[in-house]
Each structure stands twice: as structure tokens, then as C-alpha cells.
Write a protein that holds these residues in place. Structure first.
Motif, short mmCIF file in Angstrom:
data_model
loop_
_atom_site.label_atom_id
_atom_site.label_comp_id
_atom_site.label_asym_id
_atom_site.label_seq_id
_atom_site.Cartn_x
_atom_site.Cartn_y
_atom_site.Cartn_z
N GLU A 1 0.83 -1.20 0.00
CA GLU A 1 0.00 0.00 0.00
C GLU A 1 0.86 1.25 0.00
O GLU A 1 0.57 2.24 -0.70
N THR A 2 1.94 1.21 0.78
CA THR A 2 2.86 2.34 0.80
C THR A 2 3.49 2.54 -0.57
O THR A 2 3.62 3.68 -1.07
N LEU A 3 3.87 1.44 -1.20
CA LEU A 3 4.46 1.52 -2.53
C LEU A 3 3.47 2.08 -3.54
O LEU A 3 3.81 2.91 -4.39
N ARG A 4 2.20 1.65 -3.46
CA ARG A 4 1.18 2.10 -4.42
C ARG A 4 0.97 3.61 -4.30
O ARG A 4 0.88 4.32 -5.31
N GLN A 5 0.91 4.10 -3.08
CA GLN A 5 0.70 5.54 -2.88
C GLN A 5 1.87 6.35 -3.44
O GLN A 5 1.70 7.41 -4.03
N SER A 6 3.08 5.82 -3.22
CA SER A 6 4.25 6.50 -3.75
C SER A 6 4.22 6.55 -5.28
O SER A 6 4.51 7.58 -5.90
N VAL A 7 3.85 5.42 -5.89
CA VAL A 7 3.82 5.34 -7.35
C VAL A 7 2.73 6.27 -7.92
O VAL A 7 2.95 7.01 -8.89
N LEU A 8 1.56 6.26 -7.31
CA LEU A 8 0.47 7.09 -7.80
C LEU A 8 0.82 8.57 -7.68
O LEU A 8 0.52 9.37 -8.59
N GLY A 9 1.45 8.94 -6.56
CA GLY A 9 1.83 10.34 -6.38
C GLY A 9 2.85 10.77 -7.41
O GLY A 9 2.76 11.88 -7.97
N ALA A 10 3.83 9.90 -7.64
CA ALA A 10 4.87 10.24 -8.63
C ALA A 10 4.28 10.32 -10.03
O ALA A 10 4.61 11.22 -10.82
N THR A 11 3.36 9.39 -10.38
CA THR A 11 2.73 9.39 -11.70
C THR A 11 1.90 10.65 -11.91
O THR A 11 1.91 11.27 -12.99
N ALA A 12 1.16 11.05 -10.85
CA ALA A 12 0.33 12.25 -10.96
C ALA A 12 1.18 13.49 -11.16
O ALA A 12 0.78 14.42 -11.89
N ALA A 13 2.38 13.50 -10.51
CA ALA A 13 3.25 14.65 -10.69
C ALA A 13 3.79 14.73 -12.11
O ALA A 13 3.98 15.82 -12.68
N LEU A 14 4.02 13.58 -12.70
CA LEU A 14 4.55 13.55 -14.06
C LEU A 14 3.45 13.80 -15.10
O LEU A 14 3.64 14.53 -16.08
N GLU A 15 2.27 13.19 -14.81
CA GLU A 15 1.23 13.19 -15.83
C GLU A 15 -0.16 13.19 -15.18
O GLU A 15 -0.78 12.13 -15.04
N PRO A 16 -0.66 14.37 -14.75
CA PRO A 16 -1.98 14.42 -14.11
C PRO A 16 -3.04 13.90 -15.09
O PRO A 16 -2.99 14.18 -16.28
N GLY A 17 -3.98 13.12 -14.57
CA GLY A 17 -4.96 12.52 -15.47
C GLY A 17 -6.32 12.41 -14.87
O GLY A 17 -7.20 11.76 -15.43
N GLY A 18 -6.53 13.03 -13.71
CA GLY A 18 -7.84 12.93 -13.10
C GLY A 18 -8.89 13.72 -13.88
O GLY A 18 -8.58 14.71 -14.56
N GLU A 19 -10.14 13.31 -13.78
CA GLU A 19 -11.22 13.96 -14.51
C GLU A 19 -11.37 15.41 -14.02
O GLU A 19 -11.48 15.68 -12.84
N GLY A 20 -11.38 16.35 -14.99
CA GLY A 20 -11.50 17.77 -14.64
C GLY A 20 -10.20 18.39 -14.17
O GLY A 20 -10.16 19.57 -13.80
N ASP A 21 -9.15 17.59 -14.13
CA ASP A 21 -7.85 18.11 -13.65
C ASP A 21 -7.20 18.92 -14.76
O ASP A 21 -6.94 18.40 -15.86
N VAL A 22 -6.99 20.23 -14.54
CA VAL A 22 -6.37 21.09 -15.55
C VAL A 22 -4.92 21.40 -15.22
O VAL A 22 -4.27 22.19 -15.91
N THR A 23 -4.40 20.73 -14.15
CA THR A 23 -3.00 20.97 -13.74
C THR A 23 -2.07 20.34 -14.76
O THR A 23 -2.28 19.22 -15.23
N GLU A 24 -1.04 21.10 -15.11
CA GLU A 24 -0.03 20.55 -16.01
C GLU A 24 0.99 19.77 -15.20
O GLU A 24 1.49 20.26 -14.19
N VAL B 1 4.74 17.41 -14.96
CA VAL B 1 6.14 17.59 -15.35
C VAL B 1 6.33 17.20 -16.82
O VAL B 1 7.02 17.87 -17.59
N LEU B 2 5.70 16.11 -17.24
CA LEU B 2 5.87 15.63 -18.60
C LEU B 2 5.36 16.66 -19.62
O LEU B 2 6.01 16.95 -20.63
N SER B 3 4.19 17.26 -19.34
CA SER B 3 3.62 18.27 -20.23
C SER B 3 4.50 19.50 -20.31
O SER B 3 4.75 20.05 -21.38
N LEU B 4 5.00 19.92 -19.16
CA LEU B 4 5.85 21.11 -19.11
C LEU B 4 7.16 20.87 -19.86
O LEU B 4 7.65 21.75 -20.60
N LEU B 5 7.75 19.66 -19.66
CA LEU B 5 9.00 19.37 -20.35
C LEU B 5 8.77 19.31 -21.88
O LEU B 5 9.60 19.76 -22.68
#
Length: 573
Positions: A226-249, A251-255
Motif C-alpha cells: 500500500e505504501t508503494l502504491r501511494q508513492s507510485v500514484l503520487g509520482a505518476t500524478a506529478a509527471l502526468e496528471p490525469g484525473g477527470e477535470g484536472d487542468v493541472t499541467e 512535469v511531462l507536459s511542461l518538459l
């Protein structure tokens, strides 16, 4: 060889240190001066029981220490293997010590390490033989008398005995192996069942060190899923936000946008082109990391029963490790031992028959070797008797009878063949003496006084090369009841003996003292404050030796006639 003897707070001796030489060392002094204290000190180093009242009045403890050369021979002695392991007998010297406290307690030391009185006895009697009126009289022991006779028999006999001892040791090993096997045969079925159970348990689990390491790593990962999953999800969201209605850019988009902006100016400036290349590479790397994180997060959705499987497998390994040594390697080694023991017990009848046959052959060979040793001992015993009687005649025991009785060694009725034979043959040797006419002969250990024992030993050692064993020999009372020409004869034999080993002699005879390589005088001095008298031990130079010889001759060194007599004794030496 005894190199140094140190004594503190023992009766009248407050502190004394003797540095001894090879050859003949003599200790003299007035009666009551304290010579016997030095003998008691040596006896204590041989494991003797301290007598009551040994402490100097007012002292809290007494201490005796001896420094011996020859430790290398002790380290090679198989009978001292256990002692060598405990205290260490390496090096060229060995230090034995004894401490006696005011409450009567005694402590022994070897090389400064705590030991026991039997430890001192085991080591000390190999280094020093004491002949006198104290506990450790090697000659009174049957085994020591056998050694004397065997030594007198000569080199070839000693070689034959060494071969016999080798055969006896081999037969003893066979007998012990056979006894152990017979003991096991009685419970063979039970033991076989146990071995088969333990083997089945290990083989069924099939433990493997590499597997254990992999399983523990996997279990550690799953336990933290569970700890690993939370870490992975957080890192993935920082790289590539994908939640519904999420307009945050992310790291991947910015790069990617930064790389596109720089690419629009490509070809104008080489420095900027290099930065554009790096930005593009970072965008690709971020995209790759995001993809791998998604894959990793998918792998965490493994079978929820996997953790339970891992726990069961590791628990099986743990049970085996607790039972058989604490590690998978020890478990596997135990399994191999079980296989070997199972094979041995399964073939117990064949193994027993083989060992019995080998033991019968060894015992027959031993019987023949023992018979040869016995024949030689009986043949030589009468010759030893004649020569000892001749030596005793020159040592003021001309009317003494002396006999060497060779008989069968004592053993318990019904004992096995090896017990009957013994490690040195089937014989016992008993020296029988009647010191004076009209007195019934008896065993040396029961009849001889301290002085008589010393002279018998001196006679034996004079004619039996190697008798006595130890490299240092101490004689106390060897001069009891002798004088004149006999005293000179005693001294000559002591000096001859001292050519091959160190001799320490406590004596009252000037004829003996004049032959010494090193001379110590024991002197009792009155206390200046009327307290406890003190005994000093002095090493004498030539003038001191002349004065001491004059005293021993019954006069003052100022007496010119006696002084010339003392000097002539030294010149004649």
C-alpha cells in the motif's frame, strides 16, 4: 629447566627470587633458616596441598611462581591437549604460579590464567621431579618405576614400547568405535525412524539459501504494497496528471512544451541547440518513467494470497533452522549427517563384524608385542638390581637389599583385553627395599624415608639413562646420615647427573656444595624491631662460597686451617 623461582610471604621468606642455571644448583643454610620453605614452594608448584600456617605472619597472601623452559614439548604432548586449549602452552617458556590467601584458599595459574591444582600437577610433573619428604615422589608411583626399568632396558626396548603404544592406541580406538556401534544397535529401529523422519522433513521442504533470500525480499515488498502504491500514484500524478477535470499541467507536459519552444529556434545558435537536445531527452525520459510507473502499479495488483504463501514457506525454513543449527547451510549439513548415520546403522551387522575382526587381529598383535616387552623387562630386572645395590653401597646404604619385581598389572576381574594389557604393556613394576638388615623388605613407597628415597633415585638415575623423565630434578635430604667419602660420592653422582639435566639439591654437606655450578645460601635474620624474623636467599660469589663452606665445616671463615680446607674442596671440584 627451572629458570626462575619467586617466593613471597611464605613462612619466614618475605621476598626471594632465585635465577637458576643448568647443571647442579645447591641450596644451603643453617638448620631452621628456611631451606625447607623453598622445598615447600616447589611442592606447591607441582600441585601439592599447601600446609596450614604457610603465610608469613601479618601477610594477606603468599605467592609462589616458577618460570620453566621447555614449553614446546608440553604443547606437543597429546595428554595435555585439553589443558593446552584452555591456557595455551605455546612459546619457549611456561609460568606456573600459586597464590594462598589468609583464609586458607589457594588459586593456581598457568601463564597468568586461572587453572587448578591438578593442572599444575599435570604440567609441573613433566617439567620437574621432586625426591624428598614432600607429596610428589615420582619414584613411589608404579608407573614411574616402570619408566625407570624400561629406560634401563635401552633404546631398542624403548622403540619396541613406542610401537606397542601405537598399536594399543589403535586398538583402543577400534574398541571404542565398536562399543558405540553396539550401543546404537540396541536402539537401531528407533534411531532409524528418527533419522528417516528428519530426512523426510528436510527433503520435503527442500530448503535453499538463494530461494530464502528471494522470498524474504518479495515478502518485504508485498508487506509494504500500500505504501508503494501511494508513492507510485503520487509520482505518476506529478509527471502526468490525469484525473477527470484536472487542468493541472504535469512535469511531462511542461518538459514537452519547453522542448517544443526550443525546437522552434533550432539552427540559429549551436549553444541553444544543445540545450534543446537536453530538454528533448528529459521529456523522453519523463515519458518513459511515467510508463514504467504505470506498469509497476499494475504489478502491485498481484494475487492477495501470495503474502500468505510466502509466510508459510519462510516459516517452514524457520522451523528447520531452529531445530538444526540456525541457518539453511546447517540444515543441509545435518541432512548429510543423517544420511551417513542412516547408512551406517542400516549396515550395522556388517560394520560390527568387520570391526570385531579388526579388533581381534589388533589384540593378537598386541599380545605378541606385550609378551616381548615382558620378557625383556624380566631379563633386565636382575641386572638393574645388582647395579642399584652397587650404587647404594657407595651412597652409605651398603646393607640395603633392593629388588625389582615384575608382575602382571592390576586390573578389574572380567575387564577387557585392553584393560588387562594397558597402554604400556601387561606388566607392573614394584621396587622393593629393606634399607637396613633385619628389617623386612617392603615396597619402596612404604619403606623408604625421604633421604633414602632420594639416594635410591640418585642411584637409579646414575645408571638408567633417561630415568625420571623431567628435565629438572630436585633432591631434598639426599645427604641424610652420610658424610666423609660417601658425601663426596653423593656429590660426584649429582654432578654427573647434572651434565644431562638441571639438578637442584638442598644439602648440609660441604662436599656436595663445593661441586655446584650455582650456590644459594638461606639466611635467617633477626628483626630489627623485635618483630617477625626474616629469611633471605642469597646467591654466593667465590668469597661468599668459601665462607659458607667454612660454616658447613663447623668453623668461622677466619680460621685459616678451615678456610684452606674449604678452598681445597673448591679446587678439587
Amino acid at each position: 629447566m627451572l629458570l626462575e623461582l619467586r617466593v613471597q610471604n611464605l613462612l619466614l621468606i618475605e621476598s626471594a627470587e632465585l635465577s637458576l642455571d643448568p647443571g647442579l644448583n645447591v641450596i644451603t643454610g643453617e638448620t631452621g633458616a628456611g631451606k625447607t620453605v623453598l622445598a615447600q614452594a616447589l611442592d606447591m608448584l607441582l600441585g601439592g596441598k599447601p600446609a596450614r600456617g604457610l603465610l608469613r605472619p601479618g601477610a594477606e597472601e603468599a605467592y609462589v611462581e616458577g618460570v620453566f623452559a621447555g614449553a614446546d614439548s608440553l604443547a606437543a604432548d597429546s595428554d595435555l591437549a585439553d589443558l593446552h586449549e584452555r591456557v595455551g602452552l605455546d612459546g619457549q617458556e611456561v609460568v606456573l604460579a600459586r597464590r594462598i590467601t589468609a583464609d586458607g584458599r589457594s588459586r593456581a595459574y598457568v601463564h597468568g590464567r586461572s587453572a587448578s591444582a591438578p593442572d599444575l600437577r599435570a604440567i609441573g610433573t613433566r617439567l620437574l621431579s621432586f625426591y624428598g619428604q614432600h607429596e610428589h615422589r615420582r619414584l613411589t608411583l608404579a608407573s614411574a618405576q616402570l619408566e625407570v626399568l624400561d629406560s634401563f632396558c635401552g633404546r631398542r626396548h624403548l622403540q619396541a614400547r613406542a610401537e606397542y603404544e601405537r598399536l594399543w592406541t589403535s586398538a583402543r580406538r577400534l574398541e571404542q568405535e565398536l562399543e558405540q556401534l553396539r550401543d546404537r544397535v540396541g536402539a537401531r529401529e528407533r534411531d532409524l525412524d528418527l533419522l528417516e523422519f528428519e530426512l523426510h522433513e528436510i527433503e520435503q521442504a527442500a530448503p535453499d539459501e538463494a530461494e530464502e533470500e528471494r522470498l524474504e525480499a518479495e515478502r518485504s515488498r508485498l508487506a509494504s504494497v500500500e505504501t508503494l502504491r501511494q508513492s507510485v500514484l503520487g509520482a505518476t500524478a506529478a509527471l502526468e496528471p490525469g484525473g477527470e477535470g484536472d487542468v493541472t499541467e504535469g512535469v511531462l507536459s511542461l518538459l514537452s512544451r519547453a522542448s517544443a519552444e526550443l525546437a522552434s529556434s533550432r539552427g540559429v545558435d549551436a549553444a541553444l541547440d544543445r540545450l534543446a537536445d537536453r530538454a528533448a531527452a528529459m521529456a523522453y525520459e519523463a515519458e518513459d518513467i511515467a510508463r514504467e510507473l504505470r506498469d509497476y502499479e499494475s504489478s502491485l495488483q498481484a494475487d492477495p494470497g501470495r503474502l500468505e504463501q510466502l509466510d508459510e514457506r519462510l516459516a517452514a525454513f524457520g522451523r528447520l533452522k531452529r531445530k538444526h543449527g540456525g541457518s539453511i547451510a546447517e540444515v543441509l549439513a545435518h541432512a548429510e549427517r543423517c544420511r551417513e548415520e542412516h547408512a551406517r546403522l542400516s549396515n550395522a551387522e556388517e560394520t560390527t563384524a568387520r570391526l570385531e575382526s579388526e579388533l581381534d587381529t589388533a589384540l593378537a598383535e598386541l599380545d605378541r608385542a606385550a609378551a616381548k616387552l615382558s620378557a625383556e623387562r624380566r631379563k633386565v630386572a636382575s641386572k638393574l638390581e645388582r647395579e642399584v645395590r652397587g650404587e647404594l653401597a657407595s651412597l652409605a646404604m651398603a646393607e640395603a637389599s633392593f629388588e625389582v619385581v615384575v608382575g602382571e598389572r592390576e586390573h578389574v576381574e572380567g575387564a577387557g583385553a585392553l584393560e588387562r594389557l594397558g597402554p604400556k604393556g601387561a606388566d607392573s613394576v614394584e621396587m622393593v627395599i629393606a634399607p637396613n638388615p633385619g628389617v623386612a623388605a617392603g615396597r619402596l613407597r612404604e619403606i623408604a624415608s625421604g633421604g633414602e628415597l632420594s639416594r635410591v633415585m640418585l642411584a637409579l638415575m646414575s645408571i638408567a639413562t633417561g630415568a625420571g623423565g623431567a628435565s629438572t630434578v630436585v633432591f631434598d635430604e639426599v645427604d641424610a646420615g652420610v658424610g666423609g667419602n660417601t658425601a663426596r660420592a653423593v656429590g660426584e653422582r649429582l654432578r654427573t647427573l647434572a651434565r644431562h639435566r638441571q639438578v637442584i639439591c638442598i644439602t648440609h654437606l660441604p662436599q656436595v656444595a663445593s661441586l655446584a655450578a650455582r650456590h644459594f645460601r638461606v639466611v635467617k635474620r633477626a628483626s630489627a624491631d623485635a618483630g617477625v624474623a626474616r629469611t633471605d636467599v642469597e646467591r654466593l660469589d667465590h668469597s661468599g662460597l668459601v665462607a659458607e663452606l667454612c660454616r658447613m665445616l663447623g668453623a668461622d671463615s677466619a680460621d685459616g686451617t678451615v678456610r684452606r680446607h674449604a678452598e681445597r674442596l673448591l679446587e678439587a671440584a
